[in-house]
Structure formats: structure tokens, C-alpha cells
Write a protein that holds these residues in place. Structure first.
Motif, PDB file in Angstrom:
ATOM      1  N   VAL A 133      13.938  30.396  29.944  1.00 37.88           N
ATOM      2  CA  VAL A 133      14.408  29.297  29.478  1.00 37.88           C
ATOM      3  C   VAL A 133      14.428  29.294  27.938  1.00 37.88           C
ATOM      4  O   VAL A 133      15.371  28.898  27.248  1.00 37.88           O
ATOM      5  CB  VAL A 133      13.932  28.022  30.165  1.00 37.88           C
ATOM      6  CG1 VAL A 133      14.031  26.792  29.287  1.00 37.88           C
ATOM      7  CG2 VAL A 133      13.871  27.787  31.339  1.00 37.88           C
ATOM      8  N   LEU A 134      13.314  29.742  27.242  1.00 40.64           N
ATOM      9  CA  LEU A 134      12.888  29.699  25.813  1.00 40.64           C
ATOM     10  C   LEU A 134      14.048  30.704  25.303  1.00 40.64           C
ATOM     11  O   LEU A 134      14.691  30.417  24.078  1.00 40.64           O
ATOM     12  CB  LEU A 134      11.439  29.983  25.434  1.00 40.64           C
ATOM     13  CG  LEU A 134      10.640  28.913  25.688  1.00 40.64           C
ATOM     14  CD1 LEU A 134       9.220  29.434  25.122  1.00 40.64           C
ATOM     15  CD2 LEU A 134      11.045  27.835  24.822  1.00 40.64           C
ATOM     16  N   SER A 135      14.053  31.796  25.740  1.00 41.03           N
ATOM     17  CA  SER A 135      14.898  32.716  24.990  1.00 41.03           C
ATOM     18  C   SER A 135      16.619  32.480  25.104  1.00 41.03           C
ATOM     19  O   SER A 135      17.019  32.646  24.141  1.00 41.03           O
ATOM     20  CB  SER A 135      14.738  34.418  25.833  1.00 41.03           C
ATOM     21  OG  SER A 135      14.762  34.116  27.291  1.00 41.03           O
ATOM     22  N   VAL A 136      16.893  31.829  26.332  1.00 47.80           N
ATOM     23  CA  VAL A 136      18.204  31.300  26.187  1.00 47.80           C
ATOM     24  C   VAL A 136      18.455  30.235  25.201  1.00 47.80           C
ATOM     25  O   VAL A 136      19.478  30.274  24.482  1.00 47.80           O
ATOM     26  CB  VAL A 136      18.515  30.772  27.923  1.00 47.80           C
ATOM     27  CG1 VAL A 136      19.811  29.877  27.760  1.00 47.80           C
ATOM     28  CG2 VAL A 136      18.709  32.040  28.677  1.00 47.80           C
ATOM     29  N   THR A 137      17.183  29.434  25.066  1.00 46.68           N
ATOM     30  CA  THR A 137      17.443  28.174  24.381  1.00 46.68           C
ATOM     31  C   THR A 137      17.545  28.811  22.921  1.00 46.68           C
ATOM     32  O   THR A 137      18.366  28.255  21.850  1.00 46.68           O
ATOM     33  CB  THR A 137      16.344  27.348  24.286  1.00 46.68           C
ATOM     34  OG1 THR A 137      16.379  26.994  25.846  1.00 46.68           O
ATOM     35  CG2 THR A 137      16.544  25.987  23.368  1.00 46.68           C
ATOM     36  N   PHE A 138      16.725  29.727  22.550  1.00 45.75           N
ATOM     37  CA  PHE A 138      16.625  30.348  21.139  1.00 45.75           C
ATOM     38  C   PHE A 138      18.040  31.111  20.924  1.00 45.75           C
ATOM     39  O   PHE A 138      18.556  30.970  19.682  1.00 45.75           O
ATOM     40  CB  PHE A 138      15.519  31.092  20.903  1.00 45.75           C
ATOM     41  CG  PHE A 138      14.132  30.622  20.889  1.00 45.75           C
ATOM     42  CD1 PHE A 138      14.082  29.298  20.421  1.00 45.75           C
ATOM     43  CD2 PHE A 138      13.110  31.340  21.202  1.00 45.75           C
ATOM     44  CE1 PHE A 138      13.017  28.629  20.331  1.00 45.75           C
ATOM     45  CE2 PHE A 138      11.718  30.723  20.937  1.00 45.75           C
ATOM     46  CZ  PHE A 138      11.537  29.463  20.635  1.00 45.75           C
ATOM     47  N   GLY A 139      18.519  31.768  22.006  1.00 44.53           N
ATOM     48  CA  GLY A 139      19.904  32.384  21.740  1.00 44.53           C
ATOM     49  C   GLY A 139      21.154  31.374  21.355  1.00 44.53           C
ATOM     50  O   GLY A 139      21.785  31.748  20.432  1.00 44.53           O
ATOM     51  N   VAL A 140      20.748  30.072  21.935  1.00 47.56           N
ATOM     52  CA  VAL A 140      21.804  29.016  21.607  1.00 47.56           C
ATOM     53  C   VAL A 140      21.705  28.806  20.254  1.00 47.56           C
ATOM     54  O   VAL A 140      22.826  28.520  19.503  1.00 47.56           O
ATOM     55  CB  VAL A 140      21.699  27.885  22.659  1.00 47.56           C
ATOM     56  CG1 VAL A 140      22.798  26.917  22.410  1.00 47.56           C
ATOM     57  CG2 VAL A 140      22.247  28.539  24.225  1.00 47.56           C
ATOM     58  N   LEU A 141      20.445  28.326  20.046  1.00 39.89           N
ATOM     59  CA  LEU A 141      20.094  27.863  18.482  1.00 39.89           C
ATOM     60  C   LEU A 141      20.636  29.056  17.323  1.00 39.89           C
ATOM     61  O   LEU A 141      21.169  28.827  16.465  1.00 39.89           O
ATOM     62  CB  LEU A 141      18.803  27.470  18.554  1.00 39.89           C
ATOM     63  CG  LEU A 141      18.042  26.348  19.083  1.00 39.89           C
ATOM     64  CD1 LEU A 141      16.574  26.497  19.095  1.00 39.89           C
ATOM     65  CD2 LEU A 141      18.829  24.825  18.752  1.00 39.89           C
ATOM     66  N   ALA A 142      20.406  29.909  17.689  1.00 40.14           N
ATOM     67  CA  ALA A 142      20.837  31.563  17.104  1.00 40.14           C
ATOM     68  C   ALA A 142      22.187  31.245  16.588  1.00 40.14           C
ATOM     69  O   ALA A 142      22.721  31.327  15.529  1.00 40.14           O
ATOM     70  CB  ALA A 142      20.201  32.650  17.475  1.00 40.14           C
ATOM     71  N   VAL A 143      23.056  31.249  17.685  1.00 41.57           N
ATOM     72  CA  VAL A 143      24.451  31.442  17.611  1.00 41.57           C
ATOM     73  C   VAL A 143      25.174  29.997  16.819  1.00 41.57           C
ATOM     74  O   VAL A 143      25.819  30.199  15.941  1.00 41.57           O
ATOM     75  CB  VAL A 143      25.146  31.505  19.010  1.00 41.57           C
ATOM     76  CG1 VAL A 143      25.331  30.405  19.621  1.00 41.57           C
ATOM     77  CG2 VAL A 143      26.631  32.399  18.653  1.00 41.57           C
ATOM     78  N   LEU A 144      24.370  28.907  17.241  1.00 36.24           N
ATOM     79  CA  LEU A 144      24.860  27.722  16.542  1.00 36.24           C
ATOM     80  C   LEU A 144      24.278  27.867  14.863  1.00 36.24           C
ATOM     81  O   LEU A 144      24.918  27.219  14.176  1.00 36.24           O
ATOM     82  CB  LEU A 144      24.068  26.539  16.896  1.00 36.24           C
ATOM     83  CG  LEU A 144      24.614  26.281  18.655  1.00 36.24           C
ATOM     84  CD1 LEU A 144      23.622  25.082  19.090  1.00 36.24           C
ATOM     85  CD2 LEU A 144      26.068  25.709  18.753  1.00 36.24           C
ATOM     86  N   GLY A 145      23.350  28.344  14.620  1.00 32.89           N
ATOM     87  CA  GLY A 145      22.992  28.612  13.235  1.00 32.89           C
ATOM     88  C   GLY A 145      23.795  29.847  12.574  1.00 32.89           C
ATOM     89  O   GLY A 145      23.447  29.991  11.317  1.00 32.89           O
ATOM     90  N   GLY A 146      24.364  30.612  13.094  1.00 35.91           N
ATOM     91  CA  GLY A 146      25.290  31.460  12.522  1.00 35.91           C
ATOM     92  C   GLY A 146      24.374  32.840  12.367  1.00 35.91           C
ATOM     93  O   GLY A 146      24.654  33.217  11.464  1.00 35.91           O
TER      94      GLY A 146
END
Lengths: 297, 388
Positions: B152-165
Motif C-alpha cells: 500500500v505504501l509503495s503504491v501510494t508513494f509511486g502515485v505521489l511521485a508521478v503526481l510530483g513529476g
């Protein structure tokens, strides 16, 4: 109304990164703590007699995230410090009260397995962020003062009428915060729901951080420099109100502390809204309008 | 097939991951139906019974009727969505490799929502099941909970990373999340293959050996994939190392001490000691050797990332020993089981932390460059004080 100010310090990449990381941590943990506890299910790093205490800690974390992400975009330390010092207070305070109340931690006391797994993560993350925040804030003070590269030294002081209510608001939050941290047994009775020592001290840390932020805004006396701090407070009031409404049955509404809390939350909302309104269309310091850059001197 | 041997290995690894995932998808989707309807077909169990023996499977499944029956709906949701993820994962790998950005984004939204849905099902099952009631004991419960949190955390961080560019960080987190998801098919493969070297062992005993290295292998696989996809020799704004020699030496000493402690305390594991220790130490030694070799033979940004992961793998036994203390104290687990539970999650936790440190390292470098270039682009105009 406008005046000029002295040279300032550049905000370090480490401080900006800290703000982003604290923002992400506050967003995820705040959402989790506020949402789960608002439904009456106790979730958090320590054991509590009532979920609302840790839910309110979550609400405070969640509410400050817009300010933290704005802090990460600041260019100068002086624009960031009204929120940076509250971050230092919140992170060091939370790590200290977590360690002081280590016997209440689920990983020591025992309890639900989900909370058991959450509590060591909380200890590690809060302690690491506290150390990082202190290092960043102290390192900032050693950076040399320079005039911003764009030469933008204009300031926008707070209107006179706003200062007395801000002083009262800041003193109220820092006063109750100090009381809860220092004497949780006595001041915990002034929280309008059931709290234990860990709840009272953690809520005290957040109250103190909010107070430092409000008083810091007053001391900075410049709406162009306090935008991150101003952005951080209304969210806290809204998130706290939602959590309080969701756990309304646990609150002793017909009491002085409940009335005081509502007034203090309304004060935060009003201060934030007024700050945003007064600072509207004013670019933050350090981000020049093209026309100004084109006109030297 | 590409002529370059490295590219050939990479192509083979990608094809293997895709084949394993796609083949496991129907197994996952049908795994729980027999608990709802005893006549329902279950491909995986039938295949396992043919490969090993019917009693090997039947003995293990008999212990699951109670715990699974109490959480049947969440588990069916978990397994059906998990099967869907085994199809979405390869699709995401292929769309990323071939640069099909729009399709990758659309499927990515489905992937993330499916992960959250599937993990919610798993979370409900774990919350309703006491650690002692988990298959093969409380250590497996702790492994499953850790994998759940890690996914859950790695998917969430992955989403945040792509949103942050940050596409490079997005790639690392999503590969790690898919690595954690791959624990499901890998565990089934181990249930099938390990009886060859552990003849006569029950599925529960095989499971205890398999989980000793499952987390470390999938996290290592995700790291190899991340490094293979990152062709940069250097990253702008990156100076010095966050894993310098003193840190590496300290990590090695601490890791060695913790490994010594694990080996000496492993006497408490009784007859299973040799199997459990080999199950842990052999894969650990291979992972360590590869990381050491890569951090000594590479330069620039690759070396920094390998070094951070080398430090993490050295510290894994330290984390394992440290975690065994609260596992024993607060979860009321006996000391030997608490130690094996600590060992099973150590490498996964430290690799996750290493990806976190690599992310912070990259973010810091980019922030440094952004601030330097923002300062350089703005004309240095110094007005007289009071002239505003």
C-alpha cells in the motif's frame, strides 16, 4: 502600508525537502488517524481511553499540509520560518512525548495488531523528522544574509486591527499547549473529552505549535512572508471540526472547555481566512513579477 | 532475441515475470471459491496435489476452513482482485517499456484502485484472524501484514511521485509494489518446488522455510529491475555520498553482530534449524554478494544507489533482531517464533527504507538544482534600501 526590509537568508534545499516530506507524512498519517478515529475505532501509536484524542492529532496533521507544501516552494528562510519553527516544535514535541509515554505505546503496552505495527513506525518517523527539522532550522541560521537576487524587499505589514485578536489567539493556543505538555494530569481535565497522559501531551504539542505559528505571524508582521503559516491554520480548524462532529457523542458540549475550544478553532479559521484575503493578489516575496524584474532599481 | 547478453538476460527476466504473473492470475482468482462452494474448481490446488501429493495439500487446507470461513467475502475480493493485478502488472510493465504513455496512465489508475481494493480485503482478513491462527503460525501473519503495508505504501508513494513529476521514483516504487505482489505466485512456486529438497515436509513446514527469504528476493528483484531501467551515469545536483565508507563499515559490523546473534539463537528453532537458517542465509549471501560487487564496480549515480541498498541489506539482520523483542513482548509470541518473524520481514523493511532514502537523495539533488537555477535565472538587481 508597504515598507522595505533587510537582507534575508536563502532557504536550503534540505529545509524545502523536509517540508515536502513532513507534508506527505502529515497528509497520509493525518488522513489515517482522523478518518479511522472519527468512526469511533481507536487507531494510533498509543493506547487511549477515547479515539477522539488521536483523531484530533490526525486532524491537526492533515490541516497543516497545504501550508507545508507552500513552505517547500519558498525561496527565502524568512518566508518559511513562521511555519518552520512550529514544525520543529511539533516534531520534537511529538517525539519527546511519545518517548515520555513509551509505556502507553501499543508496541510496549500490547493491543490490536494493526496499532502494534503502526506504533514503531510512528516512533521512528517522528524521531527522524524531529532530528532533521532541528538540524535544518539551526543550519538555516548559519547561512549568510543576502539581498534576494530579484532585489524584492517590499513588505506588507499586518493591519493594526488584526494584532490584538491575533495576540489573544496565539496566547490561548500556546498557553493551553504549554499547560497540557507540562501538567497533563491537571490540564487534561480541561479537554472536553476523555484523554490519558499521552493524548493530553500530544494535543498540547499541537496546540503549542499552533500558538507558536500564530504568534510568529504577529512577530513577522508581513503578510508576504507568512503565507505558508496562514495556509496551515484554516485547514486545522476545518479538519478538527469534522472530526469533532463525527465523534460528537464523546464531547462534553455543555462545558466551558468545549466552548473555549470552538472559539479557538473559529479564531484559527478567521485568522487564516483574513490572512489569505488580505494577502490576495500579493505575490510571495522572492517570486518577481516579470514587469518588476525588467525595471532595475 | 537481442545479441547483447545483458539485454538478453533482461528480456528473459521480463518474459519470466510476465509468464509467471499471467499463469498465476487464474490460480489466484479461483483459489478461494472451494471454501464458499466445496465443488468449485481450484486449478492451483489441483496442480499442487498432482505435483507433490494430495495429502500435502489436503492437510494444509483442512486448517484453513475456520479462519477463511470467518472472512470469506473479503478474501474472495482479495484473491479475485489479486488475480486481476497479475494481469494489470505485466500490462503496466509492457506499456512502460514500450512508451505507451496514455494507455499506461489509464491502466495505472485501474492498477492503483485494484491494489487498494485487494489490500483492503487482505486487511480485513488479517484484522479478523489472530496471528496464531495464520497458516504455519504467527510469523506468516506478520509477513503478510508487512507485505500489505509495504504494498500500500509503495503504491501510494509511486502515485505521489508521478503526481510530483518524478518518473524515476515512480518507477522504483511501482516496481517495489509489484515485487511485493509477486510474493503470492513465488510462494506457490516454492510450495511446489521446495518439497523436492525437503522430502516429507508438510506444506506448513515448507511455508516456514519459504518466508525466510521471500521478502528479500522480491525486493532484490525490484531493485535489479529499477537499476536495469535507469541508464543515468550521474544525477544533476548530486554531490558526495549518503553511504560513505564509515557508514558502510559501521553497517557491516552491526550486521555481522546481528547475524551472529541470529545464528546462535537459532538453536531455539529445534529440528527445523538447519532448513530455516539455510532458507535465510543462502539467498541473503547471494543478494549481499551482488550488491557488494555492484557497489565496487560501478561509478557515479549507480554506485550511490547500490551502496545505499548495500547498507540496507547489512542492517536487515539488525532490524530483525530488534523487531523480535516487541514481537515477543507485546504479541505474546514465543521467543523462537518472534526471532523467525523478525528475520522474515527484516530485508523487506530495510529495502523499502533504502528506496525511501534513494527517493530523498534524488529529491534533494533536484531541489538543489532547482534552487540554484532559479537564483541564476533571476537578474541580480540590488535596489537601494527604502526605495521600494
Amino acid at each position: 502600508m508597504s515598507a522595505t526590509r533587510d537582507a534575508s537568508r536563502e532557504l536550503s534545499a534540505g529545509s524545502a525537502l523536509l517540508a515536502t516530506v513532513v507534508g506527505v507524512v502529515a497528509l497520509l498519517n493525518g488522513l489515517l488517524l482522523a478518518a479511522v478515529n472519527a468512526f469511533g475505532v481507536l487507531f494510533g501509536p498509543w493506547v487511549s481511553p477515547e479515539p477522539l484524542g488521536q483523531g484530533m492529532v490526525g486532524a491537526a496533521m492533515l490541516g497543516t499540509t497545504p501550508g507545508l507544501f507552500a513552505l517547500a516552494r519558498c525561496r527565502r528562510w524568512e518566508e518559511a520560518r513562521t511555519l518552520m519553527w512550529p514544525v520543529v516544535v511539533a516534531m520534537t514535541g511529538l517525539s519527546v512525548v511519545t518517548l515520555l509515554n513509551r509505556r502507553s505505546l501499543v508496541m510496549v503496552h500490547g493491543g490490536g495488531i494493526v496499532n502494534f505495527l503502526y506504533s514503531p513506525d510512528w516512533v521512528l518517523v517522528v524521531t527522524a523528522l524531529a532530528l532533521w527539522a532541528v538540524v535544518c532550522a539551526v543550519a538555516q541560521l548559519w547561512r549568510p544574509r543576502t539581498v534576494p537576487p530579484d532585489g524584492d524587499t517590499e513588505r506588507l505589514p499586518l493591519p493594526g486591527w488584526s494584532k490584538p485578536p491575533l495576540a489573544v489567539l496565539g496566547s490561548s493556543w500556546s498557553g493551553i499547549g504549554t499547560g497540557l505538555v507540562a501538567l497533563p494530569g491537571y490540564w487534561g481535565d480541561f479537554v472536553p473529552w476523555q484523554v490519558n497522559r499521552a493524548d493530553a501531551q500530544a494535543l498540547g504539542v499541537w496546540a503549542l505549535a499552533l500558538g507558536v505559528g500564530v504568534l510568529g505571524t504577529l512577530a513577522e508582521d508581513d503578510l508576504r512572508r507568512t503565507r505558508p503559516a496562514v495556509l496551515a491554520v484554516p485547514g486545522v480548524a476545518v479538519a478538527a471540526a469534522v472530526v469533532l462532529a463525527a465523534r460528537a457523542e464523546a464531547v462534553h458540549w455543555a462545558s466551558g472547555p468545549a466552548l473555549s475550544l470552538l472559539i479557538m478553532l473559529l479564531g484559527l479559521l478567521a485568522a487564516g481566512a483574513a490572512g489569505l484575503w488580505l494577502g490576495r493578489d500579493r505575490k510571495p516575496a522572492g517570486k518577481p513579477r516579470p514587469a518588476e524584474v525588467a525595471q532595475p532599481g | 532475441m537481442p545479441r547483447d547478453p545483458v539485454r538478453r538476460w533482461r528480456r528473459a527476466a521480463l518474459i519470466t515475470v510476465i509468464v509467471v504473473s499471467v499463469a498465476y492470475a487464474p490460480v489466484a482468482m479461483t483459489e478461494l471459491w472451494p471454501y464458499a462452494d466445496p465443488g468449485a474448481p481450484a486449478f492451483g490446488e489441483a496442480l499442487l496435489a498432482r505435483l507433490v501429493s494430495p495429502s500435502y495439500v489436503a492437510d494444509a487446507l483442512a486448517t484453513r476452513i475456520g479462519p477463511y470461513g470467518r472472512s470469506l467475502v473479503p478474501l474472495v475480493v482479495h484473491s479475485v482482485l489479486g488475480g486481476l493485478l497479475m494481469l494489470l502488472g505485466p500490462a503496466q510493465l509492457l506499456t512502460a517499456v514500450h512508451g505507451r504513455t496514455r494507455l499506461h496512465r489509464a491502466l495505472g489508475v485501474a492498477y492503483v484502485l485494484t491494489v487498494y481494493g485487494s489490500m483492503a480485503g487482505a486487511g480485513i482478513y488479517l484484522a479478523r484472524t489472530a496471528p496464531a491462527d495464520a497458516f504455519s503460525g504467527p510469523a506468516f501473519w506478520i509477513v503478510l501484514a508487512t507485505i500489505l503495508v509495504g504494498t500500500v505504501l509503495s503504491v501510494t508513494f509511486g502515485v505521489l511521485a508521478v503526481l510530483g513529476g518524478f518518473p524515476d521514483l515512480h518507477q522504483r516504487w511501482l516496481l517495489l509494489s509489484y515485487g511485493f505482489l509477486m510474493t503470492a505466485p513465488l510462494l506457490r512456486l516454492e510450495w511446489s518446488a521446495l518439497p523436492l529438497v525437503l522430502p516429507g515436509a508438510s506444506m506448513a513446514e515448507v511455508n516456514r522455510v519459504a518466508i525466510m527469504h521471500l521478502g528479500s528476493l522480491v525486493a532484490f528483484g525490484a531493485l535489479l529491475a529499477s537499476r536495469a531501467l535507469d541508464r543515468r551515469a550521474s544525477v544533476a545536483g548530486l554531490t558526495g555520498s549518503w553511504a560513505p565508507w564509515p557508514v558502510l563499515v559501521a553497517a557491516h559490523l552491526a550486521g555481522l553482530a546481528a547475524l551472529g546473534l541470529i545464528v546462535s539463537r537459532s538453536a531455539e528453532w529445534g529440528d527445523a534449524r538447519t532448513h530455516l537458517l539455510l532458507g535465510y542465509l543462502l539467498p541473503y549471501a547471494i543478494v549481499y554478494a551482488v550488491l557488494l560487487h555492484r557497489s565496487l564496480t560501478t561509478r557515479g549515480w549507480p554506485r550511490e544507489e547500490w551502496r545505499i541498498h548495500l547498507t540496507a541489506v547489512c542492517l536487515a539482520p539488525v532490524v530483525s533482531v530488534a523487531l523480535s523483542v516487541p514481537f515477543a513482548a507485546a504479541l505474546s509470541i514465543d521467543r523462537p517464533t518472534a526471532l523467525s518473524a523478525g528475520v522474515t520481514v527484516g530485508c523487506g523493511i530495510t529495502t523499502f527504507t533504502a528506496v525511501l532514502v534513494v527517493s530523498l537523495r534524488t529529491l534533494h539533488a533536484r531541489e538543489t538544482v532547482r534552487r540554484a537555477s532559479a537564483g541564476a535565472l533571476v537578474p541580480s538587481v540590488v535596489p537601494e534600501r527604502g526605495s521600494a
